[in-house]
Design an enzyme around this catalytic site. Sequence first.
Site, PDB file in Angstrom:
ATOM      1  N   LYS A  68       0.829  -1.213   0.000  1.00 51.63           N
ATOM      2  CA  LYS A  68       0.000   0.000   0.000  1.00 51.63           C
ATOM      3  C   LYS A  68       0.868   1.271   0.000  1.00 51.63           C
ATOM      4  CE  LYS A  68      -3.959  -2.219   2.218  1.00 51.63           C
ATOM      5  NZ  LYS A  68      -4.987  -2.092   3.287  1.00 51.63           N
ATOM      6  N   TYR A 128     -12.552  -1.510  -3.712  1.00 54.26           N
ATOM      7  CA  TYR A 128     -13.066  -1.686  -2.348  1.00 54.26           C
ATOM      8  C   TYR A 128     -14.588  -1.544  -2.271  1.00 54.26           C
ATOM      9  CZ  TYR A 128      -8.408  -1.850  -0.245  1.00 54.26           C
ATOM     10  OH  TYR A 128      -7.137  -2.232   0.134  1.00 54.26           O
ATOM     11  N   ASN A 177      -2.045   0.300   6.571  1.00 57.63           N
ATOM     12  CA  ASN A 177      -1.546  -0.925   7.202  1.00 57.63           C
ATOM     13  C   ASN A 177      -0.653  -1.759   6.270  1.00 57.63           C
ATOM     14  OD1 ASN A 177      -3.574  -1.860   5.592  1.00 57.63           O
ATOM     15  ND2 ASN A 177      -4.757  -2.836   7.213  1.00 57.63           N
ATOM     16  N   HIS A 193      -2.136  -5.402   1.535  1.00 54.33           N
ATOM     17  CA  HIS A 193      -3.440  -6.032   1.362  1.00 54.33           C
ATOM     18  C   HIS A 193      -3.221  -7.515   1.145  1.00 54.33           C
ATOM     19  CE1 HIS A 193      -7.453  -6.855  -0.280  1.00 54.33           C
ATOM     20  NE2 HIS A 193      -6.828  -7.571  -1.204  1.00 54.33           N
ATOM     21  N   GLU A 210      -9.540 -10.117  -7.629  1.00 50.38           N
ATOM     22  CA  GLU A 210      -8.589  -9.016  -7.429  1.00 50.38           C
ATOM     23  C   GLU A 210      -7.392  -9.129  -8.383  1.00 50.38           C
ATOM     24  OE1 GLU A 210      -9.951  -8.517  -2.770  1.00 50.38           O
ATOM     25  OE2 GLU A 210      -7.926  -9.223  -3.202  1.00 50.38           O
TER      26      GLU A 210
HETATM   27  P1  GDP Z   1      -8.232  -6.486   5.700  1.00 55.60           P
HETATM   28  O1  GDP Z   1      -8.931  -7.643   5.013  1.00 55.60           O
HETATM   29  O2  GDP Z   1      -7.398  -6.922   6.887  1.00 55.60           O
HETATM   30  O3  GDP Z   1      -7.453  -5.614   4.759  1.00 55.60           O
HETATM   31  O4  GDP Z   1      -9.374  -5.577   6.358  1.00 55.60           O
HETATM   32  P2  GDP Z   1     -10.825  -5.108   5.825  1.00 55.60           P
HETATM   33  O5  GDP Z   1     -11.214  -5.879   4.596  1.00 55.60           O
HETATM   34  O6  GDP Z   1     -11.749  -5.126   6.986  1.00 55.60           O
HETATM   35  O7  GDP Z   1     -10.594  -3.578   5.427  1.00 55.60           O
HETATM   36  C1  GDP Z   1      -9.992  -3.194   4.222  1.00 55.60           C
HETATM   37  C2  GDP Z   1      -9.022  -2.065   4.496  1.00 55.60           C
HETATM   38  O8  GDP Z   1      -9.749  -0.929   4.965  1.00 55.60           O
HETATM   39  C3  GDP Z   1      -8.002  -2.341   5.601  1.00 55.60           C
HETATM   40  O9  GDP Z   1      -6.885  -3.087   5.186  1.00 55.60           O
HETATM   41  C4  GDP Z   1      -7.619  -0.926   6.010  1.00 55.60           C
HETATM   42  O10 GDP Z   1      -6.710  -0.325   5.065  1.00 55.60           O
HETATM   43  C5  GDP Z   1      -8.965  -0.203   5.912  1.00 55.60           C
HETATM   44  N1  GDP Z   1      -9.692  -0.225   7.199  1.00 55.60           N
HETATM   45  C6  GDP Z   1     -10.252  -1.294   7.834  1.00 55.60           C
HETATM   46  N2  GDP Z   1     -10.845  -0.938   8.985  1.00 55.60           N
HETATM   47  C7  GDP Z   1     -10.671   0.416   9.085  1.00 55.60           C
HETATM   48  C8  GDP Z   1     -11.081   1.385  10.066  1.00 55.60           C
HETATM   49  O11 GDP Z   1     -11.723   1.074  11.068  1.00 55.60           O
HETATM   50  N3  GDP Z   1     -10.715   2.669   9.803  1.00 55.60           N
HETATM   51  C9  GDP Z   1      -9.997   3.041   8.696  1.00 55.60           C
HETATM   52  N4  GDP Z   1      -9.689   4.340   8.532  1.00 55.60           N
HETATM   53  N5  GDP Z   1      -9.619   2.161   7.763  1.00 55.60           N
HETATM   54  C10 GDP Z   1      -9.936   0.865   7.957  1.00 55.60           C
END
Ligand code: GDP
Length: 140
Positions: free
Chosen positions: A11, A51, A114, A117, A128
Amino acid sequence: MAGNRTFTMIKPDAFEAGNSGAILKMIEEAGFKIVAMKATRLTPELAGKFYEVHKERPFYKDLCAYMSSGPIIAAILEKDNAVEDFRKLIGATNPEQAAEGTIRKIFAKSIEANAVHGSDSDENAAIEGNFYFSQLERVL
Ligand code: GDP
């Protein structure tokens, strides 16, 4: 049976910090083979499309702005049990909750920025990978 491919992005925060090489090294050392890879940059529209499953979530707009804020590396990776093993290697979404030694624990800056991905299912790994790579770019 679990599939043998997953999809990853390094990222914008990790790319900008110059951590791409170190992250790719960890990925290879964990036994993943890179079968397609490119450096590129998402527009806000393309980030929104990638997303789309998160479009009702409160962080969706911020996430799209962040993911289009700078270059990324996209890659298709191969290993037995790829999706599950890669999720273990990257650690929890929130780096504060990520296990020691995971990529997010080492490199992530926040729950949003973070570092990497990782696809959450075989089906999404294929979707994807196809989002980023044409058939000609998926030669392996
Ligand atoms: P992943 O599968 O671990 O990547 O997590 P998710 O699919 O739940 O979320 C997708 C991406 O959205 C995450 O990798 C983060 O970059 C972002 N994200 C997830 N939860 C949060 C949150 O609570 N706040 C913010 N600002 N970004 C988030």
